[in-house]
Each structure stands twice: as C-alpha cells, then as structure tokens.
Design an enzyme around this catalytic site. Structure first.
Site, PDB file in Angstrom:
ATOM      1  N   HIS A   1       6.577  12.126  -0.255  1.00 14.29           N
ATOM      2  CA  HIS A   1       5.216  12.503   0.144  1.00 14.29           C
ATOM      3  C   HIS A   1       4.737  13.742  -0.593  1.00 14.29           C
ATOM      4  O   HIS A   1       3.541  13.908  -0.837  1.00 14.29           O
ATOM      5  CB  HIS A   1       5.141  12.685   1.659  1.00 14.29           C
ATOM      6  CG  HIS A   1       5.116  11.371   2.360  1.00 14.29           C
ATOM      7  ND1 HIS A   1       6.222  10.817   2.939  1.00 14.29           N
ATOM      8  CD2 HIS A   1       4.120  10.464   2.494  1.00 14.29           C
ATOM      9  CE1 HIS A   1       5.898   9.632   3.426  1.00 14.29           C
ATOM     10  NE2 HIS A   1       4.642   9.394   3.178  1.00 14.29           N
TER      11      HIS A   1
ATOM     12  N   ARG B   1      -4.590   9.898   5.202  1.00 16.05           N
ATOM     13  CA  ARG B   1      -3.303  10.178   5.867  1.00 16.05           C
ATOM     14  C   ARG B   1      -3.523  11.290   6.892  1.00 16.05           C
ATOM     15  O   ARG B   1      -3.413  12.474   6.584  1.00 16.05           O
ATOM     16  CB  ARG B   1      -2.255  10.619   4.838  1.00 16.05           C
ATOM     17  CG  ARG B   1      -1.718   9.516   3.940  1.00 16.05           C
ATOM     18  CD  ARG B   1      -0.594  10.049   3.061  1.00 16.05           C
ATOM     19  NE  ARG B   1       0.184   8.993   2.438  1.00 16.05           N
ATOM     20  CZ  ARG B   1      -0.064   8.493   1.217  1.00 16.05           C
ATOM     21  NH1 ARG B   1      -1.070   8.942   0.502  1.00 16.05           N
ATOM     22  NH2 ARG B   1       0.717   7.551   0.724  1.00 16.05           N
TER      23      ARG B   1
ATOM     24  N   ARG C   1      -5.735   6.425   8.935  1.00 16.35           N
ATOM     25  CA  ARG C   1      -4.441   5.991   9.463  1.00 16.35           C
ATOM     26  C   ARG C   1      -4.005   6.959  10.548  1.00 16.35           C
ATOM     27  O   ARG C   1      -4.067   8.170  10.360  1.00 16.35           O
ATOM     28  CB  ARG C   1      -3.395   5.942   8.352  1.00 16.35           C
ATOM     29  CG  ARG C   1      -2.060   5.406   8.860  1.00 16.35           C
ATOM     30  CD  ARG C   1      -1.058   5.271   7.751  1.00 16.35           C
ATOM     31  NE  ARG C   1      -0.607   6.559   7.269  1.00 16.35           N
ATOM     32  CZ  ARG C   1       0.243   6.712   6.250  1.00 16.35           C
ATOM     33  NH1 ARG C   1       0.688   5.655   5.597  1.00 16.35           N
ATOM     34  NH2 ARG C   1       0.621   7.905   5.877  1.00 16.35           N
TER      35      ARG C   1
ATOM     36  N   GLU D   1       4.375  -2.542   5.786  1.00 14.01           N
ATOM     37  CA  GLU D   1       5.321  -1.711   5.032  1.00 14.01           C
ATOM     38  C   GLU D   1       6.761  -1.895   5.515  1.00 14.01           C
ATOM     39  O   GLU D   1       7.641  -1.131   5.143  1.00 14.01           O
ATOM     40  CB  GLU D   1       4.902  -0.239   5.054  1.00 14.01           C
ATOM     41  CG  GLU D   1       4.626   0.355   6.412  1.00 14.01           C
ATOM     42  CD  GLU D   1       4.105   1.788   6.355  1.00 14.01           C
ATOM     43  OE1 GLU D   1       4.153   2.422   5.292  1.00 14.01           O
ATOM     44  OE2 GLU D   1       3.656   2.280   7.416  1.00 14.01           O
TER      45      GLU D   1
ATOM     46  N   ASN E   1       5.198   1.926  -0.821  1.00 14.57           N
ATOM     47  CA  ASN E   1       6.215   2.995  -0.885  1.00 14.57           C
ATOM     48  C   ASN E   1       7.336   2.706   0.108  1.00 14.57           C
ATOM     49  O   ASN E   1       8.517   2.777  -0.213  1.00 14.57           O
ATOM     50  CB  ASN E   1       5.607   4.363  -0.541  1.00 14.57           C
ATOM     51  CG  ASN E   1       4.402   4.685  -1.389  1.00 14.57           C
ATOM     52  OD1 ASN E   1       4.288   4.167  -2.488  1.00 14.57           O
ATOM     53  ND2 ASN E   1       3.518   5.517  -0.889  1.00 14.57           N
ATOM     54  N   ASP E   2       6.925   2.378   1.325  1.00 12.90           N
ATOM     55  CA  ASP E   2       7.945   2.085   2.337  1.00 12.90           C
ATOM     56  C   ASP E   2       8.451   0.654   2.225  1.00 12.90           C
ATOM     57  O   ASP E   2       9.637   0.402   2.433  1.00 12.90           O
ATOM     58  CB  ASP E   2       7.396   2.345   3.745  1.00 12.90           C
ATOM     59  CG  ASP E   2       7.468   3.825   4.089  1.00 12.90           C
ATOM     60  OD1 ASP E   2       8.510   4.448   3.794  1.00 12.90           O
ATOM     61  OD2 ASP E   2       6.490   4.359   4.624  1.00 12.90           O
TER      62      ASP E   2
ATOM     63  N   ARG F   1      13.284   6.200  -0.915  1.00 12.61           N
ATOM     64  CA  ARG F   1      12.200   6.604  -1.819  1.00 12.61           C
ATOM     65  C   ARG F   1      12.310   8.053  -2.249  1.00 12.61           C
ATOM     66  O   ARG F   1      11.632   8.492  -3.180  1.00 12.61           O
ATOM     67  CB  ARG F   1      10.833   6.329  -1.157  1.00 12.61           C
ATOM     68  CG  ARG F   1      10.603   7.110   0.090  1.00 12.61           C
ATOM     69  CD  ARG F   1       9.405   6.584   0.868  1.00 12.61           C
ATOM     70  NE  ARG F   1       8.163   7.236   0.502  1.00 12.61           N
ATOM     71  CZ  ARG F   1       7.016   7.081   1.158  1.00 12.61           C
ATOM     72  NH1 ARG F   1       6.953   6.248   2.203  1.00 12.61           N
ATOM     73  NH2 ARG F   1       5.931   7.703   0.787  1.00 12.61           N
TER      74      ARG F   1
ATOM     75  N   CYS G   1      -2.109   0.305  -0.636  1.00 10.77           N
ATOM     76  CA  CYS G   1      -2.387   1.744  -0.675  1.00 10.77           C
ATOM     77  C   CYS G   1      -1.150   2.555  -1.057  1.00 10.77           C
ATOM     78  O   CYS G   1      -1.187   3.779  -1.070  1.00 10.77           O
ATOM     79  CB  CYS G   1      -2.957   2.222   0.661  1.00 10.77           C
ATOM     80  SG  CYS G   1      -1.828   1.996   2.032  1.00 10.77           S
TER      81      CYS G   1
HETATM   82  C1  PEP Z   1       3.372   3.522   1.886  1.00  8.12           C
HETATM   83  O1  PEP Z   1       4.419   3.508   2.549  1.00  8.12           O
HETATM   84  O2  PEP Z   1       3.214   2.875   0.837  1.00  8.12           O
HETATM   85  C2  PEP Z   1       2.233   4.357   2.328  1.00  8.12           C
HETATM   86  C3  PEP Z   1       1.064   4.288   1.747  1.00  8.12           C
HETATM   87  O3  PEP Z   1       2.476   5.225   3.337  1.00  8.12           O
HETATM   88  P1  PEP Z   1       3.205   6.627   3.123  1.00  8.12           P
HETATM   89  O4  PEP Z   1       3.444   6.809   1.647  1.00  8.12           O
HETATM   90  O5  PEP Z   1       2.331   7.676   3.690  1.00  8.12           O
HETATM   91  O6  PEP Z   1       4.481   6.445   3.876  1.00  8.12           O
HETATM   92 MG    MG Z   2       4.445   4.385   4.530  1.00  2.87          MG
END
Ligand code: PEP
Ligand code: MG
Length: 560
Positions: free
Chosen positions: A192, A299, A335, A434, A457-458, A468, A505
């Site tokens: 993050h 976020r 979110r 996710e 990402n998740d 990650r 996203c």
């Molecule tokens: C993701 O997981 O791709 C996402 C957009 O959420 P975050 O990166 O805030 O976990």
């Molecule tokens: Mg996420």
C-alpha cells in the site's frame, strides 16, 4: 559512487540529500550527532512530545472503554512521565549543553532515569525503568523529518528519505515540500505504501535490503525509479545521464498531455471508463486535470489514518461531500474502510497476527464492529445527495457477508428515513472481487449488487500464494498467469449474465501491456492512479478489441 539495485515504485528521477526516517534503524541508539542548532532540536523534541501525549490520551480512552481502568492506568502514568519537568529539563539541557541532537538527548535522559529507577527500593519503582524506556522510544519514534513545525529552510531542501520500511501512514506525514522521494530496505511494488507513492507521484525505490547503509545519511542521492536504481554520491557523468533521461520522461508526459479531454474509446468504438484511484481530497486536483471518467476507488481507510481517534460521522460526511461535489456528478466509488495487514491504524487496536493478510481486516472488522461501520455508511449516504456516489465493499468471501452488509445498510437507511435525512435512494453498491472465493461464486454475488470491481493486488496474492509485500517473490506476482486471466473472464461472464459491469482497480489496471487482454475479457472500467490515466487513455484508443479478443480468449487454454 555506490549503485544500489532495488524495485522501482513510481516512474521518475529525482535528486536530493539522504535523510534517515526510522529512528530505530538509524539512530535510536547512543549515536550523538553534533549540532549547534539547539532551537530546531528543541522544537523537534517538543513536537514529538506533544504527539506522544496525544497518542497516549487516545490509547488511554480506548483501553478505558474497551477493557477498563485497571489496564488503562498505565497510559496515564506514561503521560505523566512525558510531562515530568525533570525529564523535560534533562532533554533540553543535553541538547544545549552538549550540542546534541534531540534523539540522543532523549536516549541519554532515558538511560539516566532507567538507572535511577533500577537502583530504587521496591518492585514498583524498579518496574518503572521499563516504562521510561517505552515512553522514550515513543517520543523518538514520533520525531522525524515529517514534523510540520520544522524550520522553513528545511522545507526548501530536496530530501530523499531512507528507511528500513515505511508504513502508508508514515508516508502521508512526510513533508511534501521537501521530500522528493524515498528509498527503503524492505517493501515491494504492490504494498500500500507503493500504491500511495504512485498516486502521490513520489519517486521511490524499495527492496534495497542491506545495500542501504546508515553511513549514507547526508550523502547526495539520485533515484532512478524507472530502472529501480539508487546512486549514492553520483558522479558528474551519471548526473548528466540521469538529467537527460528525466528530460525524455518530461517529453513523453507532454505527448500524453495532448490526450487530456479526449474520449476513452477503442478503435472499434468500445467505450471504456478510465477512472482514478484516490486516497485523499488532495488527489482530486490531479484527477480533474486528466479528466478521468470518475473515481473508481476512493480508499476511505486513509480518512482514518494520521489521527489519534476514529473520525466522527460528521468529519467523514464533510470529506465525502467535498469529493462528491468536486467531481460534479461523475461517479465516485467510495470503498468502506479496509484496514488491517500493512494498513494499520493504532487506535483500531488490531491484534498482532501471524498472517494478517488472511486475518482480521477489511469488511471482517466492519461486520465485527457495527458502530464504526454504521457511522461510515451514514456519512456516505448523507453525502450521496451531493453527487454520484456508489459504495464498494472490500474483501468479500461469501454471500452471507453481502446479506449482512445489506441488512446493516437498510437499518442505516431506516434510521435516516426516521430522522427525515436525505440520501440517494438509488445509490449503487458493489463489491471488490479480490478473493478466489468471490470469483467462483460471482454468479450468485452478481445478483445482489450493482457492480464488481476486481482488486487484482489481493486477488493475485491470494490465488498465486504470493505475499504482495514480499520483495523476494515479487517476480511470482504475475498478472499474466492464466489462472488469473481465467478468473477475470469468469467474473466478467457472470457479471454479463446479470447485466452488471466489471472494473479493475488493482495496480495492474495501469499496466499497458495488459489493457488489450482486460478489454477482451470483458472488463469495461479501469481505475488507476491519476498519473496513469492519460497513458491508459492513449493505449485504449489504439486497441481494436474485436480484432484481438478471439486470439486472447483462445490463448487462455493451454492448447497452443
Ligand atoms: C486490490 O486488492 O487490488 C485493491 C485495489 O485493494 P487494496 O490494494 O487497497 O488492497
Ligand atoms: Mg485489496
């Protein structure tokens, strides 16, 4: 000159002087730094002391209400220690009499007091030695170059922050006037902190490991984030070469600027919605500048960061209202708070977990703490009449979670109705896809919500079992993996059957090498950090989806 190789986080080249950030890493030790600038050191100490007291007040209140006076009392004792006039005088005297830096003065004061307590009579006094150490550590950790009260001339100097690691909340507190970039021993492209750095357009290289050494503090540094390289005391030829490269980056940016105001449409006429991911109201200027179609991911956990207690409903309402108004009717997907893992917020008082990414985070916390959740939902609903707000729920794994969320949302709506408080009755709700679980029940979930937003990402982390945040296995974080592409296709197919749209996203939405694939699989919205909107728009306008989608879908099998 020393050349360090790491992972480039956001694409640019910057120059500055290296300044240590984490005091535990560089200087929470007996190292004394000679300085005659007593005034700034005392100011630094005073700011840190005030911040430490605020933190203790917040923890005291929380423990008092959650657990009781017996456990909370220790934090009052810590506060009294910080206020103790002998302690304060000791720190300031060491700064002025010994021409010492504030960290050293706190460290030496702490050591002297610890000795005094250890030698005192009785268990009670002896236990206070560890308290004084705790308190001193807290003050030192509150001391850093982000202090807003730093002297003005510091603000003008270009600074590169060096640290073992940087939390998102710490990044937010850096002084943007002076901090041009950061370099860290740990960290990866998808943490993050890195996501935030890209959105804030801060140049950074992470994952440098032991190459980053304390003795580099104060050296001139050049960061080439495009190549993931850091130059310590770069020679003249390197500086000249990097300046040339920076100029070329500027030229590409100029080319991209010509795409401002153009439509997000493919060569064969498919409309794509290119939106922006934001974390703060301050990101909105950049979003409007590139005329993104809307905000694809706000976020909201960042509204909760950098404070000592939960934001009230009213505070949240004002922020969401401002975002909605500023976007002038364009969609704003908020979110709900997604804390946990690397987005830790002290006053949430989260447990230490062996595996926090799979633990108490996101919607799990909200469903477990309905008062916090409801306050946020009320704030969002109230703000919804000022624009085009939608709500997005993170970390969904089951139908039951959605049903619970909808029930809570209905309760909040009924409460607002009873008080005759207005909100958008047709407000859309969506979920993050996710987790692999959400992918494989997306046919069922699609019937319950208005849209899907894929959090790659998740999703990649959980599907490929690749942390990650772990730079050692960064190379395995592969968005081209057929398992991931098949999942995206399944989600799009299921969404289509229910007539809802799918966006992405996660960070790979900004990867131009994947745009053709995403559009071919059925994704119709890409939400990226504002600095990437124009690049993706240029890419989208060069694609003929109908011409390529057959091959792309065929390639999902292993037949070729
Ligand atoms: C993701 O997981 O791709 C996402 C957009 O959420 P975050 O990166 O805030 O976990
Ligand atoms: Mg996420």
């Amino acid at each position: 000159m020393n050349v360090l190789k790491g992972v480039g986080i956001s694409g640019n080249i910057v120059f500055g002087k290296l300044k240590a950030f984490k005091k535990d890493f560089f200087s929470m030790n007996s190292e004394k730094i000679y300085t005659e600038d007593h005034e700034s050191e005392i100011e630094k100490y005073k700011c840190a002391r005030k911040l430490a007291m605020d933190q203790l007040d917040a923890v005291y209140k929380k423990v008092l209400s959650d657990i009781g006076e017996e456990h909370a009392a220790i934090f009052q004792i810590h506060r009294m220690m910080i206020e103790d006039i002998d302690y304060v005088n000791s720190v300031t005297n060491i700064i002025t009499d010994e021409n010492a830096n504030a960290e050293y003065a706190v460290w030496l004061t702490s050591r002297n007091f610890e000795h005094a307590f250890e030698n005192a009579e009785g268990d009670y006094m002896q236990q206070r030695a560890s308290d004084i150490r705790d308190v001193s550590k807290r003050i030192v950790s509150c001391m850093s170059c982000f202090s807003e009260n730093k002297k003005n001339e510091d603000k003008k100097k270009a600074m590169i922050i060096g640290s073992d690691d940087l939390m998102p909340s710490e990044l937010l507190e850096l002084n943007r006037n002076s901090v041009k970039g950061f370099i860290t021993m740990l960290g990866s492209k998808n943490s993050h902190t890195s996501i935030l750095a890209r959105a804030m357009n801060i140049t950074a290289v992470a994952g440098l490991g032991d190459q980053l050494r304390p003795e580099y503090e104060g050296c001139n540094v050049a960061i080439d984030s495009l190549a993931g390289i850091v130059y310590i005391s770069p020679d003249k030829t390197t500086v000249r070469r990097l300046k040339k490269k920076k100029e070329l980056c500027g030229q590409r940016q100029e080319l991209l600027n010509s795409f401002k105001g153009k439509e997000d449409i493919t060569l064969d006429g498919k409309e794509v919605s290119i939106c922006a991911n934001v974390s703060h109201v301050s990101d909105l200027a950049a979003v409007c500048e590139c005329n993104a179609r809307g905000i694809g991911l706000f976020r909201s956990e960042f509204v909760f960061m950098g404070r000592s207690d939960y934001p009230t409903e009213e505070e949240q309402f004002k922020i969401y209202k401002k975002v909605a108004k500023q976007m002038k009717g364009k969609p704003v997907i908020i979110r709900t708070v997604d804390v946990g893992t690397d987005k830790r917020i002290r006053y949430f008082d989260l447990p230490n977990e062996v595996n926090p990414a799979m633990g108490y985070r996101g919607i799990r916390i909200c469903l477990d703490r309905p008062l916090i959740f409801k306050a946020q939902l009320r704030a969002i609903l109230r703000a919804s009449i000022f624009g085009n707000i939608k709500i997005l729920f993170p970390m969904i794994c089951s139908l039951d979670e959605i049903l619970q969320i909808k029930q809570i949302l209905n309760e909040v709506k009924e409460e607002l109705d009873a008080k005759k408080i207005e909100y958008d009755g047709k407000l859309h709700i969506g979920i993050m896809i996710e987790t692999p679980a959400a992918v494989f029940i997306s046919d069922v979930l699609a019937k319950e919500v208005n849209f899907f937003s894929i959090g790659t990402n998740d999703l990649i982390q959980y599907s490929l079992a690749v942390d990650r945040q772990n730079d050692k296995i960064n190379f395995m974080f592969n968005p081209h993996h057929k398992a991931i592409l098949r999942m995206i296709k399944l989600v799009c197919d299921n969404a289509k059957k229910s007539g809802i749209i799918v966006g992405i996203c996660g960070e790979v939405a900004a990867d131009e090498s994947m745009t053709e694939t995403f559009l071919s699989l059925g994704v119709s919205e890409l939400s990226v950090s504002a600095p990437f909107v124009l690049g993706i728009r240029k890419k989208v306008r060069e694609i003929n989806v109908s011409a390529v989608c057959g091959d792309i879908i065929r390639a999902l099998s292993f037949d070729d």
